[in-house]
Design a protein around this motif. Structure first.
Motif, PDB file in Angstrom:
ATOM      1  N   ASP A  81       0.626  -1.214   0.131  1.00 56.52           N
ATOM      2  CA  ASP A  81       0.099  -0.005   0.119  1.00 56.52           C
ATOM      3  C   ASP A  81       0.704   1.214   0.002  1.00 56.52           C
ATOM      4  OD1 ASP A  81       1.054  -0.091   2.596  1.00 56.52           O
ATOM      5  OD2 ASP A  81      -0.927  -0.354   3.444  1.00 56.52           O
ATOM      6  N   TRP A  82       2.245   0.948   0.084  1.00 62.15           N
ATOM      7  CA  TRP A  82       2.958   2.221  -0.358  1.00 62.15           C
ATOM      8  C   TRP A  82       3.302   2.505  -1.734  1.00 62.15           C
ATOM      9  CZ3 TRP A  82       7.764   2.421   3.568  1.00 62.15           C
ATOM     10  CH2 TRP A  82       7.412   2.651   4.916  1.00 62.15           C
ATOM     11  N   ASP A  83       2.960   1.323  -2.542  1.00 62.49           N
ATOM     12  CA  ASP A  83       3.058   1.370  -3.961  1.00 62.49           C
ATOM     13  C   ASP A  83       1.747   2.215  -4.640  1.00 62.49           C
ATOM     14  OD1 ASP A  83       5.665   0.436  -3.679  1.00 62.49           O
ATOM     15  OD2 ASP A  83       4.687  -1.602  -3.876  1.00 62.49           O
ATOM     16  N   LYS A  84       1.859   2.534  -5.803  1.00 64.16           N
ATOM     17  CA  LYS A  84       0.607   3.208  -6.674  1.00 64.16           C
ATOM     18  C   LYS A  84      -0.330   2.102  -6.965  1.00 64.16           C
ATOM     19  CE  LYS A  84       3.321   7.099  -8.330  1.00 64.16           C
ATOM     20  NZ  LYS A  84       3.721   7.689  -9.555  1.00 64.16           N
ATOM     21  N   GLY A  85       0.089   0.880  -7.231  1.00 61.70           N
ATOM     22  CA  GLY A  85      -0.824  -0.085  -7.919  1.00 61.70           C
ATOM     23  C   GLY A  85      -2.151  -0.245  -6.985  1.00 61.70           C
ATOM     24  N   PRO A  86      -2.039  -0.561  -5.718  1.00 62.45           N
ATOM     25  CA  PRO A  86      -3.491  -0.760  -5.015  1.00 62.45           C
ATOM     26  C   PRO A  86      -4.331   0.535  -5.273  1.00 62.45           C
ATOM     27  CG  PRO A  86      -1.596  -1.532  -3.525  1.00 62.45           C
ATOM     28  CD  PRO A  86      -0.891  -0.888  -4.770  1.00 62.45           C
ATOM     29  N   TRP A  87      -3.686   1.694  -5.108  1.00 59.31           N
ATOM     30  CA  TRP A  87      -4.442   2.801  -4.901  1.00 59.31           C
ATOM     31  C   TRP A  87      -4.978   3.100  -6.379  1.00 59.31           C
ATOM     32  CZ3 TRP A  87      -5.568   4.825  -0.515  1.00 59.31           C
ATOM     33  CH2 TRP A  87      -4.713   4.536   0.406  1.00 59.31           C
ATOM     34  N   LYS A  88      -4.433   2.935  -7.473  1.00 59.56           N
ATOM     35  CA  LYS A  88      -5.150   2.838  -8.966  1.00 59.56           C
ATOM     36  C   LYS A  88      -6.167   1.968  -8.702  1.00 59.56           C
ATOM     37  CE  LYS A  88      -4.096   2.148 -13.685  1.00 59.56           C
ATOM     38  NZ  LYS A  88      -2.865   1.557 -14.789  1.00 59.56           N
ATOM     39  N   VAL A  89      -6.052   0.741  -8.325  1.00 63.88           N
ATOM     40  CA  VAL A  89      -7.305  -0.109  -8.428  1.00 63.88           C
ATOM     41  C   VAL A  89      -8.401   0.719  -7.616  1.00 63.88           C
ATOM     42  CG1 VAL A  89      -8.254  -2.257  -7.567  1.00 63.88           C
ATOM     43  CG2 VAL A  89      -6.059  -2.138  -8.840  1.00 63.88           C
ATOM     44  N   GLY A  90      -8.069   0.960  -6.314  1.00 61.80           N
ATOM     45  CA  GLY A  90      -9.131   1.754  -5.575  1.00 61.80           C
ATOM     46  C   GLY A  90      -9.815   3.257  -6.081  1.00 61.80           C
ATOM     47  N   ASN A  91      -8.933   3.806  -6.749  1.00 64.04           N
ATOM     48  CA  ASN A  91      -9.358   4.981  -7.387  1.00 64.04           C
ATOM     49  C   ASN A  91     -10.402   4.833  -8.449  1.00 64.04           C
ATOM     50  OD1 ASN A  91      -8.023   6.521  -5.457  1.00 64.04           O
ATOM     51  ND2 ASN A  91      -6.060   7.060  -6.920  1.00 64.04           N
ATOM     52  N   GLU A  92      -9.983   3.900  -9.371  1.00 62.11           N
ATOM     53  CA  GLU A  92     -10.659   3.304 -10.540  1.00 62.11           C
ATOM     54  C   GLU A  92     -12.267   3.056 -10.094  1.00 62.11           C
ATOM     55  OE1 GLU A  92      -8.573   0.326 -12.343  1.00 62.11           O
ATOM     56  OE2 GLU A  92      -7.475   1.737 -13.557  1.00 62.11           O
ATOM     57  N   ALA A  93     -12.247   2.243  -8.960  1.00 62.31           N
ATOM     58  CA  ALA A  93     -13.434   1.633  -8.540  1.00 62.31           C
ATOM     59  C   ALA A  93     -14.443   2.947  -7.846  1.00 62.31           C
ATOM     60  CB  ALA A  93     -13.316   0.645  -7.262  1.00 62.31           C
TER      61      ALA A  93
ATOM     62  N   LYS B  60     -14.093   6.145  -8.646  1.00 64.68           N
ATOM     63  CA  LYS B  60     -14.907   6.932  -9.654  1.00 64.68           C
ATOM     64  C   LYS B  60     -16.094   6.215 -10.193  1.00 64.68           C
ATOM     65  CE  LYS B  60     -10.385   9.293 -11.229  1.00 64.68           C
ATOM     66  NZ  LYS B  60      -9.342   8.990 -12.287  1.00 64.68           N
ATOM     67  N   LYS B  61     -16.046   5.195 -10.175  1.00 59.34           N
ATOM     68  CA  LYS B  61     -17.133   4.277 -10.911  1.00 59.34           C
ATOM     69  C   LYS B  61     -18.472   4.296  -9.887  1.00 59.34           C
ATOM     70  CE  LYS B  61     -18.424  -0.075 -12.746  1.00 59.34           C
ATOM     71  NZ  LYS B  61     -18.086  -1.505 -13.229  1.00 59.34           N
ATOM     72  N   VAL B  62     -18.125   4.035  -8.622  1.00 61.63           N
ATOM     73  CA  VAL B  62     -19.142   3.952  -7.613  1.00 61.63           C
ATOM     74  C   VAL B  62     -19.817   5.482  -7.338  1.00 61.63           C
ATOM     75  CG1 VAL B  62     -19.551   3.708  -5.086  1.00 61.63           C
ATOM     76  CG2 VAL B  62     -18.295   1.973  -6.577  1.00 61.63           C
ATOM     77  N   PHE B  63     -18.789   6.579  -7.125  1.00 62.72           N
ATOM     78  CA  PHE B  63     -19.416   7.662  -6.731  1.00 62.72           C
ATOM     79  C   PHE B  63     -20.252   8.521  -7.967  1.00 62.72           C
ATOM     80  CE2 PHE B  63     -17.039   7.014  -3.266  1.00 62.72           C
ATOM     81  CZ  PHE B  63     -17.026   8.049  -2.376  1.00 62.72           C
ATOM     82  N   ALA B  64     -19.820   7.930  -9.378  1.00 61.03           N
ATOM     83  CA  ALA B  64     -20.599   8.516 -10.455  1.00 61.03           C
ATOM     84  C   ALA B  64     -22.133   7.885 -10.732  1.00 61.03           C
ATOM     85  CB  ALA B  64     -19.825   8.422 -11.639  1.00 61.03           C
ATOM     86  N   SER B  65     -22.123   6.778  -9.866  1.00 64.41           N
ATOM     87  CA  SER B  65     -23.474   5.888 -10.096  1.00 64.41           C
ATOM     88  C   SER B  65     -24.694   6.539  -9.636  1.00 64.41           C
ATOM     89  CB  SER B  65     -23.090   4.533  -9.570  1.00 64.41           C
ATOM     90  OG  SER B  65     -23.164   4.649  -7.974  1.00 64.41           O
ATOM     91  N   GLU B  66     -25.744   5.693 -10.116  1.00 67.03           N
ATOM     92  CA  GLU B  66     -27.209   6.402  -9.718  1.00 67.03           C
ATOM     93  C   GLU B  66     -27.484   5.983  -8.456  1.00 67.03           C
ATOM     94  OE1 GLU B  66     -29.431   8.260 -11.342  1.00 67.03           O
ATOM     95  OE2 GLU B  66     -27.733   8.950 -12.752  1.00 67.03           O
ATOM     96  N   ASP B  67     -26.860   4.636  -8.008  1.00 62.43           N
ATOM     97  CA  ASP B  67     -27.093   4.172  -6.611  1.00 62.43           C
ATOM     98  C   ASP B  67     -26.386   5.097  -5.595  1.00 62.43           C
ATOM     99  OD1 ASP B  67     -28.155   1.951  -7.346  1.00 62.43           O
ATOM    100  OD2 ASP B  67     -26.489   0.286  -6.752  1.00 62.43           O
ATOM    101  N   THR B  68     -25.150   6.009  -5.879  1.00 60.58           N
ATOM    102  CA  THR B  68     -24.680   6.878  -4.981  1.00 60.58           C
ATOM    103  C   THR B  68     -25.708   7.605  -4.440  1.00 60.58           C
ATOM    104  OG1 THR B  68     -22.371   6.221  -5.292  1.00 60.58           O
ATOM    105  CG2 THR B  68     -23.002   8.360  -4.470  1.00 60.58           C
TER     106      THR B  68
END
Length: 250
Positions: A210-222, A224-232
């Motif tokens: 979690d010091w690397d960018k990889g996990p944060w890239k996965v989390g950020n992609e998710a 963006k998808k969730v916060f832009a959704s109708e469910d949110t």
């Protein structure tokens, strides 16, 4: 045969082979895989509960008259090789051996009867635990414990499975045989949010520290998808209006 029952937000699936301790053969593997694929995009199904009947949850691969060995077709033929996108719950009655334990390892949550047991017995039969067992086991318990389970082929009881964190809870009586799910009311979860949460958890395991960018890239992609959704938006409206949200999975 495959027995299915739909409850609010839940699909209860029971792979059944009377007289064979619900062991897997080519036909049952195909039916279970097809059943999971059929509800893959069903927003009304928030969780899939996999359980068995009688003395066994699943006795693994049927070595008697199974026909073409699973290994010759590749592990993608096994349903436990890739369970997604809904939350999957194993409700373990009796023993879950070989492929039965692999199904437990592939699920997100697990309940086990107090008299049940888990085990990867393939090494004792000259086989390989190839449908995810040796891949997932070492990620869920310490390596030396995983090696002991996989290399000795010895089964472990429900208490030990709970101690190792392979199951969430041990059920008394016939709770598991009734197919009772674990982990709260699945109808209250946002389907999109739950799917993306699972995806982040699984994909970030292989994405490095979690010091690397990889996990944060996965989390950020998710995110963006969730916060832009109708469910949110619906969740915020429902909270403000003090009502139960109506999720669409979009």
């Amino acid at each position: 045969m495959l027995t299915e029952e739909v409850r609010p937000g839940i699909l209860l699936s029971r792979p059944t082979r009377p007289g064979r301790l619900d062991s897997m053969n080519t036909e049952l593997i195909q039916r279970l895989r097809d059943a999971l694929a059929e509800v893959r995009d069903d927003a009304g199904i928030r969780a899939i509960v996999l359980t068995g009947n009688g003395r066994a949850f699943c006795a693994g691969l049927d070595l008697n008259g199974h026909g073409e060995p699973l290994g010759t077709r590749g592990v993608e033929g096994a349903p436990q090789a890739g369970l997604r996108p809904q939350k999957h719950i194993a409700v373990v009655n009796g023993f879950a051996l070989g492929g039965g334990t692999e199904i437990v390892l592939a699920c997100d949550l697990a309940v086990i009867d107090e008299t049940a047991s888990l085990g990867l017995l393939e090494v004792r039969r000259g086989l390989l635990t190839a449908a995810g067992g040796v891949i997932r086991l070492q990620r869920q318990v310490p390596f030396k414990i995983a090696a002991e389970i996989a290399l000795t082929g010895e089964s472990i009881n429900a208490e030990r499975a709970l101690e190792l964190g392979l199951v969430n809870r041990v059920a008394e009586g016939d709770l598991a045989r009734r197919g009772a799910p674990a982990g709260g009311d699945h109808r209250r979860e946002r389907p999109l949010s739950a799917r993306e949460t699972r995806r982040v958890m699984h994909e970030s395991v292989a994405a490095g520290s979690d010091w690397d960018k990889g996990p944060w890239k996965v989390g950020n992609e998710a995110m963006k998808k969730v916060f832009a959704s109708e469910d949110t938006k619906e969740g915020a409206r429902a909270f403000a209006e003090k009502r139960t949200p109506v999720w669409t999975g979009k």
